[in-house]
Scaffold this active site. Structure first.
Site, PDB file in Angstrom:
ATOM      1  N   LYS A  49      81.538  24.821  33.654  1.00  0.00           N
ATOM      2  CA  LYS A  49      82.937  24.383  33.541  1.00  0.00           C
ATOM      3  C   LYS A  49      83.868  25.568  33.796  1.00  0.00           C
ATOM      4  O   LYS A  49      83.703  26.631  33.192  1.00  0.00           O
ATOM      5  CB  LYS A  49      83.224  23.818  32.147  1.00  0.00           C
ATOM      6  CG  LYS A  49      82.749  22.414  31.935  1.00  0.00           C
ATOM      7  CD  LYS A  49      83.084  21.915  30.539  1.00  0.00           C
ATOM      8  CE  LYS A  49      84.495  21.381  30.451  1.00  0.00           C
ATOM      9  NZ  LYS A  49      84.754  20.750  29.125  1.00  0.00           N
ATOM     10  N   ILE A  50      84.814  25.349  34.687  1.00  0.00           N
ATOM     11  CA  ILE A  50      85.795  26.374  35.010  1.00  0.00           C
ATOM     12  C   ILE A  50      87.178  25.739  35.017  1.00  0.00           C
ATOM     13  O   ILE A  50      87.393  24.734  35.702  1.00  0.00           O
ATOM     14  CB  ILE A  50      85.513  27.005  36.395  1.00  0.00           C
ATOM     15  CG1 ILE A  50      84.119  27.658  36.422  1.00  0.00           C
ATOM     16  CG2 ILE A  50      86.587  28.026  36.747  1.00  0.00           C
ATOM     17  CD1 ILE A  50      83.726  28.195  37.794  1.00  0.00           C
TER      18      ILE A  50
END
Length: 214
Positions: free
Chosen positions: A83-84
């Site tokens: 997740k970014i």
């Protein structure tokens, strides 16, 4: 439609997995902070319980730091998804990681333009946060509708994870719009399966069964 559980709690994950409906898990730093166990150990156990994607979020903010952190997380288990948060540095990192075959879930998406850029950069998933938009009187499901249409227009393979789900109606509306995934807190998952008329019906059937000659 796929169901992800939005939690880092192993007890909740094991319970929903036992229902036969769990396709994946999303975590974030806030959820992980609630669990009194080392982060990597917890993530490794979640990945062992859930055969599908398990999102783990990078906390680095610059491209040069995000990429090595993401690689380290991806080595924990083959089903880890990185997740970014969406942003310029995140887009650069997503492009680099996607070229290496690392799956990215671009998170904290609050506009169609952000989702479009994430898909162009190679994100496997985008996560529009609908509940947080509703909280400030914006139209969370309207955003999902736009993203679905744009992705269909250009045949993006990026999947839409409807996130920040507040109640069962959010899940139903996401399904009606054709979103790929809803990531749902445990409390909302429980509500999805319940209905007062079902409870009344079961109670009546059991009461009447007692009157049947045995």
């Amino acid at each position: 439609m796929k169901f992800f559980l939005d939690t880092a709690n192993l007890k909740e994950i094991r319970e929903v997995a036992s229902w036969g409906v769990l396709d994946g898990v999303t975590t974030n730093p806030s959820l992980c902070s609630k669990e009194n166990v080392p982060f990597v150990d917890n993530l490794r156990e979640i990945c062992a319980v859930v055969p599908g994607p398990v999102s783990a979020e990078c906390v680095a903010m610059r491209f040069e730091e995000i990429v090595p952190e993401a690689r380290e997380l991806a080595r924990i288990a083959p089903n880890v998804v990185i997740k970014i948060p969406v942003g310029l540095e995140g887009l650069k990192a997503t492009k680099a990681l996607a070229s290496e075959g690392v799956a990215v879930n671009m998170t904290l998406v609050f506009s169609t333009s952000q989702a479009l850029l994430a898909a162009k950069a190679g994100a496997k998933y985008v996560s529009p946060f609908i509940g947080r938009l509703d909280d400030i009187s914006e139209d969370g499901m309207g955003l999902v509708e736009e993203i679905v249409q744009v992705f269909e227009n250009y045949r993006f393979g990026t999947e839409i994870i409807v996130a920040s789900v507040r109640h069962p109606r959010h899940v139903v509306e996401a399904a009606l719009l054709g979103a790929d995934i809803a990531t749902v807190p445990y409390a909302v998952m429980e509500k999805l399966v319940r209905h007062p008329l079902t409870d009344v019906g079961i109670e009546r059937f059991l009461s009447d069964w007692k009157k049947v000659s045995k």
